[in-house]
Scaffold this active site. Sequence first.
Site, mmCIF file in Angstrom:
data_model
loop_
_atom_site.group_PDB
_atom_site.id
_atom_site.type_symbol
_atom_site.label_atom_id
_atom_site.label_comp_id
_atom_site.label_asym_id
_atom_site.label_seq_id
_atom_site.Cartn_x
_atom_site.Cartn_y
_atom_site.Cartn_z
ATOM 1 N N HIS A 267 0.841 -1.202 0.000
ATOM 2 C CA HIS A 267 0.000 0.000 0.000
ATOM 3 C C HIS A 267 0.877 1.253 0.000
ATOM 4 O O HIS A 267 0.659 2.182 -0.786
ATOM 5 C CB HIS A 267 -0.910 -0.017 1.230
ATOM 6 N N GLU A 268 1.888 1.279 0.883
ATOM 7 C CA GLU A 268 2.769 2.446 0.964
ATOM 8 C C GLU A 268 3.552 2.631 -0.328
ATOM 9 O O GLU A 268 3.763 3.763 -0.784
ATOM 10 C CB GLU A 268 3.732 2.299 2.148
ATOM 11 N N HIS A 271 1.620 4.452 -2.889
ATOM 12 C CA HIS A 271 1.717 5.915 -2.785
ATOM 13 C C HIS A 271 2.935 6.426 -3.551
ATOM 14 O O HIS A 271 2.875 7.439 -4.252
ATOM 15 C CB HIS A 271 1.832 6.335 -1.317
ATOM 16 N N GLU A 342 -5.629 7.133 -1.317
ATOM 17 C CA GLU A 342 -5.641 5.939 -0.468
ATOM 18 C C GLU A 342 -6.307 4.765 -1.185
ATOM 19 O O GLU A 342 -5.826 3.624 -1.104
ATOM 20 C CB GLU A 342 -6.372 6.224 0.849
ATOM 21 N N ASP A 346 -4.433 1.327 -2.081
ATOM 22 C CA ASP A 346 -4.991 0.018 -1.713
ATOM 23 C C ASP A 346 -5.017 -0.919 -2.917
ATOM 24 O O ASP A 346 -4.680 -2.106 -2.817
ATOM 25 C CB ASP A 346 -6.414 0.182 -1.171
#
Length: 419
Positions: A267-268, A271, A342, A346
């Site tokens: 997930h990070e 980003h 976000e 995801d």
Amino acid sequence: MLMTIVGIYTLYVAVSIYTSVMQIGYINITKRKTPVLLSASDFLKAGNYAVAKEKLAIVNTFVDYLVFIAWIDVGIKALEHQFYLLEDEAMKNIAIVMGFVIINYIISLPFSYYEKFVIDTKFGFNKSSIGQWIKDTLISFVMMLILGSLVVWGIYEIMTNFTLWWLWSFLFIFAIVIGINMLYPTFRAMFFDKLKPLEDEELDSEIKRLMDATGFVSSGVFISDASKRDARLNAYFGGFGKTKRVVLFDTLLEKLTTKELLAVLGHELGHFAHGDIYKNIALVGGMLFVMFALFGNLPDSLYMEMGLSREPYVVMILLMLFMPVLGFIMMPIMGIVSRHNEYEADKTGSELGGAAGAIELANALKKLVTENKSFPLSHPLYIFFHYTHPPVIERLKELGVDIGYVDESGLAGKCEADI
């Protein structure tokens, strides 16, 4: 003009407190209904924790308002009088502005202490001793004093040497913001947390595989001894270019399975792949630009009403006094952008995890809600003004996980997990 400025700040305080009151009322009603994502006892406990923090926030906001009025009325003039004998103008400006910063910092300390040693201790988060807290506070204070004085000196020199000082000051502060993002992991490791390289070779190999898949180049994967201060789970990526680090809290390693941990990191990395770090910095830059443009062009009548001259230290203090107002106004805009980011992160995280990636990320989200005692439901007004993450229930639905929750009141859920 002065009454307009005070009126804007008063409106900000009123809306902020009203939002908190609505949140408290909503949680107090909801925490005794059918639990969501948590057991009945944890659901009630999470609700009580959220209410306790919100009550403290209301008191803090009200005290900040009284302090604001005091500064506008007599505080700035009192500081000016205290240092009027200083002949060096640069030193005079540094002394007055840093005097303002130090007084506000001291006023904030009781709230910081109460949150950590009363609220967080009661709900099982705080692992820090008073001695550790005093040490951290002193280190933060010294760093603030040194770095703050240098920043004030820099802005003073710009204001006294450039006609468009507000534009150059904005660029100066924006460069500092970027620098802080680059150096944050290093500073944190030097003064607060002890970092050690990840020793699990298999996990390290899996993490590097994820980084290679997204083109993320890092100086290493490190474990932080965050559990000596706090029981919450977290992880962060920091820095730019070759300074980038992946830092995992030891609490995260303890509570998540390897696949769940990789889903969180995926997930990070999502980003990073989407350039969200740069988007967020650009949003902060936009907010700073508006702030400097506004306060760089205030009419002289405002200073006359306050009984002050248009000195650099007065402008800097007014900027800092009103920064929370603009932040509160900008938050809904930043929240809309962030919530979109976000969802996309995801999606990337679940894709990086392979066939079971979505399930592992969903399991990690559930554990983060449980371990961090995040009350999973919230009043929509509160989400609008305060939250950058989408409702956890909505995130789970996007991942294909339906927990069977029906929102009968039409109010959404939220998640305080920082992933």
